[in-house]
Design a protein around this motif. Structure first.
Motif, PDB file in Angstrom:
ATOM      1  N   TRP A  29       0.844  -1.202   0.000  1.00  0.00           N
ATOM      2  CA  TRP A  29       0.000   0.000   0.000  1.00  0.00           C
ATOM      3  C   TRP A  29       0.877   1.249   0.000  1.00  0.00           C
ATOM      4  CZ3 TRP A  29      -0.191   4.166   3.247  1.00  0.00           C
ATOM      5  CH2 TRP A  29      -1.226   5.077   3.011  1.00  0.00           C
ATOM      6  N   LEU A  30       1.921   1.256   0.826  1.00  0.00           N
ATOM      7  CA  LEU A  30       2.785   2.426   0.924  1.00  0.00           C
ATOM      8  C   LEU A  30       3.510   2.688  -0.388  1.00  0.00           C
ATOM      9  CD1 LEU A  30       3.949   4.731   2.555  1.00  0.00           C
ATOM     10  CD2 LEU A  30       5.663   3.136   3.470  1.00  0.00           C
ATOM     11  N   LYS A  31       4.003   1.647  -1.042  1.00  0.00           N
ATOM     12  CA  LYS A  31       4.663   1.822  -2.342  1.00  0.00           C
ATOM     13  C   LYS A  31       3.701   2.454  -3.352  1.00  0.00           C
ATOM     14  CE  LYS A  31       7.282  -2.283  -1.986  1.00  0.00           C
ATOM     15  NZ  LYS A  31       7.695  -3.539  -2.599  1.00  0.00           N
ATOM     16  N   THR A  32       2.487   1.930  -3.397  1.00  0.00           N
ATOM     17  CA  THR A  32       1.485   2.465  -4.318  1.00  0.00           C
ATOM     18  C   THR A  32       1.195   3.927  -4.008  1.00  0.00           C
ATOM     19  OG1 THR A  32       0.487   0.282  -4.580  1.00  0.00           O
ATOM     20  CG2 THR A  32      -0.880   2.178  -5.170  1.00  0.00           C
ATOM     21  N   LYS A  33       1.022   4.254  -2.744  1.00  0.00           N
ATOM     22  CA  LYS A  33       0.716   5.620  -2.321  1.00  0.00           C
ATOM     23  C   LYS A  33       1.875   6.564  -2.642  1.00  0.00           C
ATOM     24  CE  LYS A  33      -1.763   8.756  -0.291  1.00  0.00           C
ATOM     25  NZ  LYS A  33      -2.901   9.331  -0.983  1.00  0.00           N
ATOM     26  N   LEU A  34       3.106   6.151  -2.372  1.00  0.00           N
ATOM     27  CA  LEU A  34       4.263   7.010  -2.658  1.00  0.00           C
ATOM     28  C   LEU A  34       4.423   7.247  -4.156  1.00  0.00           C
ATOM     29  CD1 LEU A  34       6.864   5.649  -0.087  1.00  0.00           C
ATOM     30  CD2 LEU A  34       5.544   7.775   0.046  1.00  0.00           C
ATOM     31  N   ASN A  35       4.204   6.207  -4.959  1.00  0.00           N
ATOM     32  CA  ASN A  35       4.271   6.378  -6.408  1.00  0.00           C
ATOM     33  C   ASN A  35       3.208   7.353  -6.896  1.00  0.00           C
ATOM     34  OD1 ASN A  35       6.519   4.764  -7.065  1.00  0.00           O
ATOM     35  ND2 ASN A  35       5.281   2.916  -6.964  1.00  0.00           N
ATOM     36  N   LYS A  36       2.005   7.275  -6.346  1.00  0.00           N
ATOM     37  CA  LYS A  36       0.911   8.192  -6.730  1.00  0.00           C
ATOM     38  C   LYS A  36       1.252   9.620  -6.320  1.00  0.00           C
ATOM     39  CE  LYS A  36      -3.333   9.393  -7.923  1.00  0.00           C
ATOM     40  NZ  LYS A  36      -3.198  10.673  -8.581  1.00  0.00           N
ATOM     41  N   LEU A  37       1.767   9.797  -5.109  1.00  0.00           N
ATOM     42  CA  LEU A  37       2.159  11.139  -4.660  1.00  0.00           C
ATOM     43  C   LEU A  37       3.226  11.719  -5.570  1.00  0.00           C
ATOM     44  CD1 LEU A  37       2.277  10.644  -0.788  1.00  0.00           C
ATOM     45  CD2 LEU A  37       0.679  12.109  -2.042  1.00  0.00           C
TER      46      LEU A  37
END
Length: 89
Positions: A29-37
């Protein structure tokens, strides 16, 4: 704490070992969120010893030793191998 740092829609996000002590689904989840940010224009600085995670989320990697930049590279398909070779992993 990581989630709280994202609530205010920061322009710059500085994270120290963000994947430490997270279960696999939270890491994903964190990887996905950081990539989106990052796609949304947020600058994200990550300090980490986890080579796999940083090569999956970073577009640029600076390798520091005692405050001196030893390597400055854009991330590509060979970056993980290069870093593992550098650290003799």
């Amino acid at each position: 704490g990581i989630l709280a740092s994202m609530i205010s829609s920061p322009e710059i996000l500085i994270l120290d070992e963000p994947f430490a002590n997270l279960d696999p689904s939270s890491q994903s989840w964190l990887k996905t969120k950081l990539n989106k940010l990052n796609e949304d224009g947020v600058t994200i600085l990550v300090s980490s010893h986890d080579l796999r995670h940083v090569t999956e989320i970073c577009t640029r990697i600076l390798l520091l030793e005692e405050g001196i930049i030893m390597k400055d590279t854009n991330t590509n398909t060979e970056t993980l191998v290069e870093l593992e070779k550098y650290f003799n992993v």
